[in-house]
Design an enzyme around this catalytic site. Structure first.
Site, PDB file in Angstrom:
ATOM      1  N   HIS A  25      36.144  47.630  44.423  1.00  0.00           N
ATOM      2  CA  HIS A  25      37.522  47.262  44.044  1.00  0.00           C
ATOM      3  C   HIS A  25      37.562  45.955  43.232  1.00  0.00           C
ATOM      4  CE1 HIS A  25      41.882  46.676  44.632  1.00  0.00           C
ATOM      5  NE2 HIS A  25      41.585  45.430  44.975  1.00  0.00           N
ATOM      6  N   ASP A  33      38.357  40.173  43.254  1.00  0.00           N
ATOM      7  CA  ASP A  33      39.711  40.511  43.707  1.00  0.00           C
ATOM      8  C   ASP A  33      40.577  39.245  43.729  1.00  0.00           C
ATOM      9  OD1 ASP A  33      41.617  42.348  44.568  1.00  0.00           O
ATOM     10  OD2 ASP A  33      41.061  42.192  46.684  1.00  0.00           O
ATOM     11  N   HIS A  57      42.998  48.156  37.067  1.00  0.00           N
ATOM     12  CA  HIS A  57      42.082  48.710  38.079  1.00  0.00           C
ATOM     13  C   HIS A  57      42.473  50.146  38.416  1.00  0.00           C
ATOM     14  CE1 HIS A  57      41.610  49.829  42.323  1.00  0.00           C
ATOM     15  NE2 HIS A  57      40.392  49.325  42.222  1.00  0.00           N
ATOM     16  N   HIS A  70      45.634  44.560  38.648  1.00  0.00           N
ATOM     17  CA  HIS A  70      45.523  45.698  39.575  1.00  0.00           C
ATOM     18  C   HIS A  70      45.960  47.013  38.936  1.00  0.00           C
ATOM     19  CE1 HIS A  70      44.439  42.908  42.767  1.00  0.00           C
ATOM     20  NE2 HIS A  70      44.101  43.961  43.478  1.00  0.00           N
TER      21      HIS A  70
END
Ligand SMILES: [Zn+2]
Length: 363
Positions: free
Chosen positions: A271, A171, A257, A254
């Site tokens: 995540h 992350d 993602h 992101h």
């Protein structure tokens, strides 16, 4: 648009700090509503109770029901209002502290966040991810303030599953590159303005810390110990990445993602694992110099670099294009990239990232 920078009021990190929680919390209230799971009480209840007693802080536990949903937030708001508690404390993982933040914001109470893992950069932020009671993503809620205090007990975190801390590195890996893209495109951030030099400097330090310390920290974590390297990575995962993403902005990684939700087989991944792959894809889109440095890092610490490692067996062009289309959704952050991005370009970048990844693993 103004430059805006936001952050928690206080950040505390060190081994054994949980034992001092009462001392810290007592500056914010007289009686704490402690949101925690049954397992959390079993593991940390003794230390918590002793620390509250030593600080003459009154408290009551509330057993978290397992999902950060509006129902659970409303229930806890009721608990807060019908008791004489005046400060909210969340002890545990992401869903617990997202719930604690939302409850505190609803009742205008101070909030103290005590993560027991370092798996994402969410703890320091002024936002929560809300799910349906069945566990589907519902919305982001943005609050007017960041937590009053974030406390990381590194002794506890260094004993948590290694894969979670590595996922936190995934992350954090995206933060510098997404911030850099937002600065280049003059895009807005989660903080509600343009980024500052301060946020970008923190994001850069986050990346440099991972490159210098990530692999060493992983080995130390596997040995179950907390070293200086582990301390630095916990800070990078939580503080540097947290301030970085929120005030420097999100972009390609992101959004990729989020696009991966179109491949249900990736749901079992964390995540940060999916964000790491999204970072590689963003770097391919940018044809950035750092691509091999990031790829080597991911391989070394065990973050996924191929569709196969993401659990995807069928990576046909049509399926990859579906992911790319979702990543390019109108309200997602892929449009913060400093050039035009189309689903076709994203699909090509995903397939190229997978090819680079396969080659790196074969070496
Ligand atoms: Zn993230």
């Amino acid at each position: 648009m103004a430059r805006i920078f936001i952050s928690p009021s206080k950040y505390v990190q060190g081994p054994g700090e949980l034992a001092k929680l009462g001392e810290y919390v007592v500056s914010y209230g007289k009686k704490a509503l402690v949101v925690i799971s049954a397992g959390g009480i079993k593991r940390f209840g003794g230390v918590l109770e002793e620390s509250f007693k030593a600080a003459s802080l009154d408290f009551q536990y509330d057993n978290f029901n397992g999902e950060c949903s509006q129902d659970e937030i409303d229930r806890l708001v009721e608990v807060y209002r019908s008791s004489d508690t005046d400060v909210v404390v969340g002890v545990g993982g992401g869903k617990i502290f997202d719930t604690a933040k939302a409850v505190a914001s609803n009742v205008d109470a101070p909030v103290v966040i005590v993560p027991t893992i370092a798996a994402t950069d969410a703890p320091c932020s002024a936002l929560s991810v809300i799910y349906t009671p069945e566990g589907q993503f519902k919305e982001y809620q943005f609050f007017k303030a960041n937590p009053n205090l974030v406390l990381m007990d590194t002794e506890i975190i260094s004993k948590s599953p290694v894969r979670l801390s590595v996922s936190g590195m995934g992350d954090a890996l995206a933060t510098y590159f997404e911030g850099r893209a937002c600065t280049r495109s003059d895009a807005g951030t989660c903080a509600g303005g343009k980024s500052t030099g301060a946020a970008n400097a923190l994001a850069k330090l986050c990346y440099e810390t991972l490159m210098a310390e990530g692999a060493k920290a992983k080995l130390a974590l596997e040995a179950g110990v907390c070293t200086e390297s582990v301390e630095k990575v916990i800070e990078a995962n939580t503080l540097l990445s947290g301030l970085g993403f929120e005030s420097a902005g999100l972009a390609g990684a992101h959004a990729i993602h989020n696009g991966l939700t179109a491949m249900p087989e990736t749901h079992v991944l964390y995540h940060g694992e999916k964000v790491a792959f999204g970072t590689l894809v963003q770097l391919v889109l940018e044809n950035a110099d750092e691509i091999y440095e990031v790829l080597d890092f991911c391989v070394e610490v065990g973050l996924p670099v191929t569709f196969e490692q993401l659990g995807v067996k069928d990576a046909s062009y049509e399926r990859v294009l579906e992911v790319a289309k979702l990543a390019c959704a109108e309200n997602d952050t892929l449009h913060n990239m400093p050039f035009e991005v189309t689903p076709e370009k994203v699909a090509a970048a995903m397939l190229a990232a997978d090819a680079y990844g396969r080659e790196a693993l074969a070496e």
